[in-house]
Design an enzyme around this catalytic site. Structure first.
Site, PDB file in Angstrom:
ATOM      1  N   LYS A  61       0.300   0.394  13.912  1.00  0.00           N
ATOM      2  CA  LYS A  61      -1.448   0.049  14.079  1.00  0.00           C
ATOM      3  C   LYS A  61      -1.559   0.764  15.718  1.00  0.00           C
ATOM      4  CE  LYS A  61      -1.868  -3.899  11.689  1.00  0.00           C
ATOM      5  NZ  LYS A  61      -3.713  -3.708  10.511  1.00  0.00           N
TER       6      LYS A  61
ATOM      7  N   HIS B 156       1.017  -1.190   0.203  1.00  0.00           N
ATOM      8  CA  HIS B 156      -0.295  -0.061   0.121  1.00  0.00           C
ATOM      9  C   HIS B 156       1.006   1.412   0.111  1.00  0.00           C
ATOM     10  CE1 HIS B 156      -2.606  -2.928   1.163  1.00  0.00           C
ATOM     11  NE2 HIS B 156      -2.891  -2.709   2.007  1.00  0.00           N
TER      12      HIS B 156
END
Ligand code: BG6
Length: 501
Positions: free
Chosen positions: A349, A251
């Site tokens: 995260k 990504h």
């Protein structure tokens, strides 16, 4: 052949009836993403009852059980649509559940019979492998043995496409043994996001930025993809991959490509992909001896997000681990346009918010005519913020004069373009666009094999060198480890922390 055309959709959205075979059709990806995306397309009339959807799996539930599970994931769509319940029931009627052992091919004759009923050279048959990549090869061989790989067959696969260049090549060889490159659609779902496509419109449909889009005018570029989620029950996959493999190789590299690529001659698959490939191949390699200045890795500790206590990565995993849940990387693109411009990219995260942004910081003015008039000078740079998610939009930071007396007092002000306010429409999920593009035979937003390999070729040496570094623990709910600041070349540069929704 009759085409679908709903009057509220533009003519260009029209696609011809197709068969989608979702292998792993009762699994998590299929229920969470693929079928809900197809349902939205059904509600919009882009697909209709001339299409057939097959959910193929080793064991299949009854259609009622399947519908009741899927319903949970389609709840928003049902609530928003006119006659949502009826539309959902109609949608279920175009789904066929097929029990097939994809490794042995057992049960495949039933699928073949179905497909043969409507087979024609112009009716695409799309095999979407929503299963572990370790089964891709076997699945392709089974399709081949069953005689399903016709000239209208297409294959869709998704990451992880390998753990490194070597394993990515091995997967590709298995796919290519059966399918031609022209028939293979490798999904990077970031390319299907509306704002990511808008990045191309911003760069290549407007003239005002192009003359500034280079090392003469741009100081640095930042990309932040922050997530607030943690392991989400994917421990066995994630702990084996980590953020460099899970997010950066695909990504973030794709975002770098779209920001940095040269304008392609046309918006066609190979022209676009050739230009992205050139960016990947121009990345300055990072090795063991340069690693310290270019990479910071982290792992989340306990903390709190939105007022809720969250556990550390090790606690969620149930054991100690050296896996990176945060990566910040400084990279350089060695070509005429970008020489000397640092690209700072990071993802993590359990960060404070879920938000993704690209920030283009322009150079400061070379001479400040207001300095003496101003007393305290305000020499902030112009900045273009491309907000990818959520609250998609663009923001251009300009320097303005504060109103009223007191001389030329300058302050940063913003020009805002919110896609929500401007278009007042739901932005379709990435999978909606990508699934329709496969039926349309448009590979522009899909990765070509050589791109995947070029991205691994850049990431592999970093991963090998990073192996020896213990990730720095950062507090959940923060913006990542403290030491990420050390990556900046210049003390006036800093991370721009995105706000949440
Ligand atoms: C996936 C990663 O590819 O992208 C996940 O495997 C990550 O770990 C997800 O959470 C992020 O996607 P999005 O669309 O929510 O930004």
């Amino acid at each position: 052949m009759e085409m679908t055309h709903n009057k509220s959709l533009p003519e260009t959205a029209t696609i011809s009836p197709s068969d989608y075979v979702i292998v792993g059709g009762t699994g998590d990806l299929a229920l969470r993403k693929i079928f809900p995306a197809l349902f939205y397309r059904y509600i919009d009339g882009q697909i209709n009852d001339q299409f057939r959807l097959f959910a193929a799996s080793r064991k299949v539930p009854s259609i009622e059980e399947f519908a009741s599970k899927l319903r949970d994931f389609c709840a928003d769509a049902i609530a928003q649509a006119q006659d949502g319940e009826t539309r959902f029931a109609e949608f279920i009627s175009i789904i066929h559940l097929i029990a097939i052992d994809i490794v042995s091919g057992e049960g495949g004759e039933v699928l073949k019979e179905h497909l043969n009923q409507k087979a024609s050279e112009t009716r695409p048959v799309i095999f979407y492998l929503a299963i572990s990549p370790s089964l891709f090869g076997k699945a392709c061989q089974s399709f081949d043995r069953l005689g399903l790989v016709t000239s209208s067959a297409r294959l869709v696969v998704e990451k992880p496409l390998g753990r490194d260049a070597q394993s990515a090549r091995a997967i590709n060889d298995e796919l290519r043994a059966v399918f031609d490159e022209r028939a293979i659609y490798r999904i990077d779902h970031y390319l299907g996001k509306e704002t990511v496509q808008n990045l191309m419109a911003l760069r290549f449909a407007n003239t005002i930025f192009e003359s500034q889009w280079n090392n003469t005018f741009i100081d640095n570029i930042q990309i932040t993809v922050a997530e607030s989620v943690g392991l989400e029950g994917r421990a066995s996959y994630y702990d084996n991959y980590g953020a460099l493999r899970d997010m950066v190789q695909n990504h973030l590299m794709q975002l770098v490509c779209l920001v940095a690529m040269e304008p392609p001659a046309s918006f066609t698959a190979d022209q676009v992909r050739d230009e992205k490939l050139r960016v990947l191949r121009a990345l300055r390699p990072i090795h063991e001896d340069t690693l310290k200045d270019h990479l910071v890795i982290g792992q989340y500790g306990a903390g709190s997000i939105d007022g809720e206590q969250t556990a550390s990565y090790a606690e969620e995993l149930g054991q100690e681990s050296n896996t990176d849940t945060f990566v910040a990387l400084k990279l350089y693109i060695e070509n005429w346009r970008w020489a000397g411009v640092p690209f700072y990219i990071r993802t993590g995260k359990r960060m404070a918010v879920r938000a993704s942004e690209i920030i283009v910081t322009f150079k400061k003015r070379s001479h400040d005519i207001f300095a003496s008039a101003n007393g305290a000078e305000n020499n902030e740079a112009n900045r273009l913020v491309i907000r990818l998610q959520p609250q998609e939009g663009l923001q251009l930071q300009l320097i303005s004069k504060q109103p009223g007396p007191g001389g030329m007092r300058l302050f940063p002000s913003q020009l805002n373009l919110s896609f929500d306010d401007t278009f007042k429409t739901r932005l379709p999920d990435a999978y909606e666009r990508l699934l329709m593009d496969v039926a349309r035979g448009n590979q522009t937003l899909f990765m070509r094999h050589d791109e995947v390999i070029a991205a691994w070729d850049f990431i592999d040496p970093i991963i090998s060198a990073a192996h020896f570094i213990a990730p720095e623990i950062y507090e959940s709910g923060s913006y990542g480890p403290e030491s990420q600041k050390s990556l900046f070349d210049d003390e006036t540069q800093n991370w721009h922390n995105p706000e949440g929704a």
